[in-house]
Design a protein around this motif. Structure first.
Motif, mmCIF file in Angstrom:
data_model
loop_
_atom_site.group_PDB
_atom_site.id
_atom_site.type_symbol
_atom_site.label_atom_id
_atom_site.label_comp_id
_atom_site.label_asym_id
_atom_site.label_seq_id
_atom_site.Cartn_x
_atom_site.Cartn_y
_atom_site.Cartn_z
ATOM 1 N N TRP A 97 114.753 -8.269 9.836
ATOM 2 C CA TRP A 97 115.576 -9.364 10.372
ATOM 3 C C TRP A 97 116.066 -8.944 11.752
ATOM 4 O O TRP A 97 116.553 -7.828 11.939
ATOM 5 C CB TRP A 97 116.767 -9.637 9.460
ATOM 6 N N ILE A 98 115.940 -9.861 12.726
ATOM 7 C CA ILE A 98 116.374 -9.568 14.090
ATOM 8 C C ILE A 98 117.553 -10.448 14.478
ATOM 9 O O ILE A 98 117.592 -11.648 14.152
ATOM 10 C CB ILE A 98 115.211 -9.746 15.097
ATOM 11 N N HIS A 99 118.509 -9.834 15.162
ATOM 12 C CA HIS A 99 119.678 -10.579 15.652
ATOM 13 C C HIS A 99 120.016 -10.100 17.055
ATOM 14 O O HIS A 99 120.208 -8.899 17.286
ATOM 15 C CB HIS A 99 120.879 -10.379 14.747
ATOM 16 N N ILE A 100 120.073 -11.047 18.014
ATOM 17 C CA ILE A 100 120.452 -10.743 19.387
ATOM 18 C C ILE A 100 121.750 -11.479 19.693
ATOM 19 O O ILE A 100 121.771 -12.719 19.675
ATOM 20 C CB ILE A 100 119.353 -11.148 20.387
ATOM 21 N N PRO A 101 122.839 -10.764 19.959
ATOM 22 C CA PRO A 101 124.141 -11.404 20.194
ATOM 23 C C PRO A 101 124.095 -12.427 21.330
ATOM 24 O O PRO A 101 123.361 -12.259 22.310
ATOM 25 C CB PRO A 101 125.046 -10.211 20.551
ATOM 26 N N ASP A 102 124.893 -13.485 21.176
ATOM 27 C CA ASP A 102 125.035 -14.552 22.173
ATOM 28 C C ASP A 102 123.729 -15.266 22.485
ATOM 29 O O ASP A 102 123.525 -15.787 23.592
ATOM 30 C CB ASP A 102 125.672 -14.014 23.455
ATOM 31 N N THR A 103 122.838 -15.274 21.513
ATOM 32 C CA THR A 103 121.652 -16.131 21.536
ATOM 33 C C THR A 103 121.537 -16.729 20.140
ATOM 34 O O THR A 103 122.267 -16.329 19.224
ATOM 35 C CB THR A 103 120.353 -15.354 21.847
ATOM 36 N N SER A 162 114.670 -22.919 20.077
ATOM 37 C CA SER A 162 114.625 -22.007 18.928
ATOM 38 C C SER A 162 113.563 -20.921 19.100
ATOM 39 O O SER A 162 112.935 -20.783 20.142
ATOM 40 C CB SER A 162 114.355 -22.800 17.648
ATOM 41 N N MET A 163 113.393 -20.134 18.046
ATOM 42 C CA MET A 163 112.507 -18.983 18.034
ATOM 43 C C MET A 163 112.853 -18.050 19.201
ATOM 44 O O MET A 163 113.992 -17.699 19.367
ATOM 45 C CB MET A 163 111.039 -19.409 18.045
ATOM 46 N N PHE A 164 111.889 -17.680 20.047
ATOM 47 C CA PHE A 164 112.162 -16.712 21.109
ATOM 48 C C PHE A 164 112.462 -17.368 22.458
ATOM 49 O O PHE A 164 112.406 -16.697 23.492
ATOM 50 C CB PHE A 164 110.987 -15.745 21.263
ATOM 51 N N TYR A 165 112.790 -18.655 22.469
ATOM 52 C CA TYR A 165 113.065 -19.321 23.745
ATOM 53 C C TYR A 165 114.197 -18.635 24.505
ATOM 54 O O TYR A 165 114.124 -18.439 25.718
ATOM 55 C CB TYR A 165 113.425 -20.795 23.521
ATOM 56 N N GLN A 166 115.251 -18.224 23.794
ATOM 57 C CA GLN A 166 116.413 -17.670 24.485
ATOM 58 C C GLN A 166 116.244 -16.215 24.923
ATOM 59 O O GLN A 166 117.156 -15.631 25.499
ATOM 60 C CB GLN A 166 117.680 -17.847 23.637
ATOM 61 N N LEU A 167 115.058 -15.653 24.720
ATOM 62 C CA LEU A 167 114.763 -14.379 25.381
ATOM 63 C C LEU A 167 114.838 -14.555 26.892
ATOM 64 O O LEU A 167 115.072 -13.596 27.631
ATOM 65 C CB LEU A 167 113.363 -13.884 25.006
ATOM 66 N N GLN A 173 119.814 -10.340 35.222
ATOM 67 C CA GLN A 173 120.397 -9.019 35.033
ATOM 68 C C GLN A 173 121.842 -9.100 34.552
ATOM 69 O O GLN A 173 122.309 -8.245 33.803
ATOM 70 C CB GLN A 173 120.329 -8.216 36.329
ATOM 71 N N GLU A 174 122.541 -10.163 34.969
ATOM 72 C CA GLU A 174 123.943 -10.327 34.559
ATOM 73 C C GLU A 174 124.050 -10.446 33.038
ATOM 74 O O GLU A 174 124.984 -9.914 32.426
ATOM 75 C CB GLU A 174 124.558 -11.566 35.229
ATOM 76 N N PHE A 175 123.112 -11.160 32.433
ATOM 77 C CA PHE A 175 123.138 -11.296 30.971
ATOM 78 C C PHE A 175 122.805 -9.969 30.318
ATOM 79 O O PHE A 175 123.460 -9.556 29.347
ATOM 80 C CB PHE A 175 122.153 -12.371 30.506
ATOM 81 N N TRP A 176 121.793 -9.290 30.829
ATOM 82 C CA TRP A 176 121.410 -7.995 30.250
ATOM 83 C C TRP A 176 122.565 -7.000 30.292
ATOM 84 O O TRP A 176 122.767 -6.234 29.338
ATOM 85 C CB TRP A 176 120.209 -7.424 31.003
ATOM 86 N N LYS A 177 123.339 -6.983 31.387
ATOM 87 C CA LYS A 177 124.424 -6.017 31.522
ATOM 88 C C LYS A 177 125.403 -6.085 30.364
ATOM 89 O O LYS A 177 125.960 -5.063 29.945
ATOM 90 C CB LYS A 177 125.164 -6.243 32.850
ATOM 91 N N ASP A 178 125.624 -7.288 29.834
ATOM 92 C CA ASP A 178 126.572 -7.463 28.728
ATOM 93 C C ASP A 178 125.888 -7.503 27.369
ATOM 94 O O ASP A 178 126.556 -7.656 26.345
ATOM 95 C CB ASP A 178 127.374 -8.749 28.926
#
Length: 268
Positions: A97-103, A162-167, A173-178
């Motif tokens: 199971w995968i979970h990415i915060p704020d997505t 949905s799915m991996f769209y929010q990758l 870079q601003e999103f990655w930093k947090d």
């Protein structure tokens, strides 16, 4: 002139019929697509609830393996984590199971080792669904694990991203930093991954990142060096031989048949 005037009504009705048929077909297709998307959303919510209800239970209340089951698994395989037991019983192709915060990326990951791309257009219950299910490349070993595991997912921009769209958020870079870490649990263990880089490449003629699964130190170092050379921005994070990597892969339409990839390494 008279012959031309007689032909106009016939041509008019022919075109009207053609345009009407095209409109009707388009309306039916869009309606079917929206129904499919809604069903996929409901199914994933159901799967999330199945997992989260167990997670919310106290340790004392969590379902535990029977003594007979524990004895058997101690001799063969590790015990499946409580939150994934019911999901595994529902579909034993479940591997994590995968979970990415704020997505909205909070999904089960499956794997069909005997049929490549089996879940490309199938949902968790193995029924047709255009959006498919997140799935690991069939030749990867999720549990050992392989040096690199590739997980595929559609870039479902409409209707709900949905799915991996929010990758796509990691293109900034601003999103990655947090959001430098995310979790990918296997059936048996909780794991956290740190993002090494994000890049894009052509799908057919680009860098075949998905083909690297295991290799020598030289091959591992070459893989890391190559993906880092294509990164959108400098993360200051790299990987060394012995690290376990994961590639989250989706479509990248700016390159036509392209791929957008997030590479991360296991840190816990």
């Amino acid at each position: 002139m008279k012959k031309t005037e007689k032909k106009r009504p016939v041509l008019y009705y022919i075109l009207l019929g053609v345009f009407g048929a095209v409109f009707l077909f388009s309306a039916v297709y869009i309606g079917y697509y929206l129904v499919q998307a809604n069903q996929a959303k409901q199914l994933n919510s159901q799967l999330q609830d199945m997992k989260d209800k167990v997670v919310q239970l106290s340790t004392e209340e969590q379902p535990t393996a029977s003594e007979e089951e524990t004895t058997a698994t101690e001799e063969t395989l590790p015990v499946i984590l409580p939150e994934y037991r019911a999901l595994y019983e529902r579909n034993n192709d479940l591997v994590g199971w995968i979970h990415i915060p704020d997505t909205n990326i909070d999904y089960p990951v499956v794997q069909s080792p005997y049929e490549a791309n089996f879940y490309l257009h199938r949902n968790f219950d193995k029924e047709y669904s255009y959006g498919g299910t997140l799935y690991a490349r069939e030749t990867c070993d999720v549990f050992a694990p392989s040096d690199n595991i590739t997980i595929y997912g559609h870039r479902m921009e409409k209707p709900d991203g949905s799915m991996f769209y929010q990758l796509d958020k990691f293109k900034k870079q601003e999103f990655w930093k947090d959001h430098q870490t995310f979790t990918f649990d296997t059936l048996y263990e909780h794991h956290t991954y740190q993002i090494v880089c994000v890049f894009k490449t052509h799908g057919t003629e680009g860098y075949p990142y998905h083909r690297f699964e295991n290799g020598t130190k030289e091959q591992f170092d070459e893989f890391v060096s190559t993906v880092k050379s294509m990164e959108f921005y400098e993360t200051g994070v790299t990987a060394e031989y012995g690290d376990k990597l994961i590639c989250l892969s989706t479509c990248e339409y700016s390159l036509g048949d392209g791929r957008f990839v997030v590479v991360a390494k296991r840190i816990s």
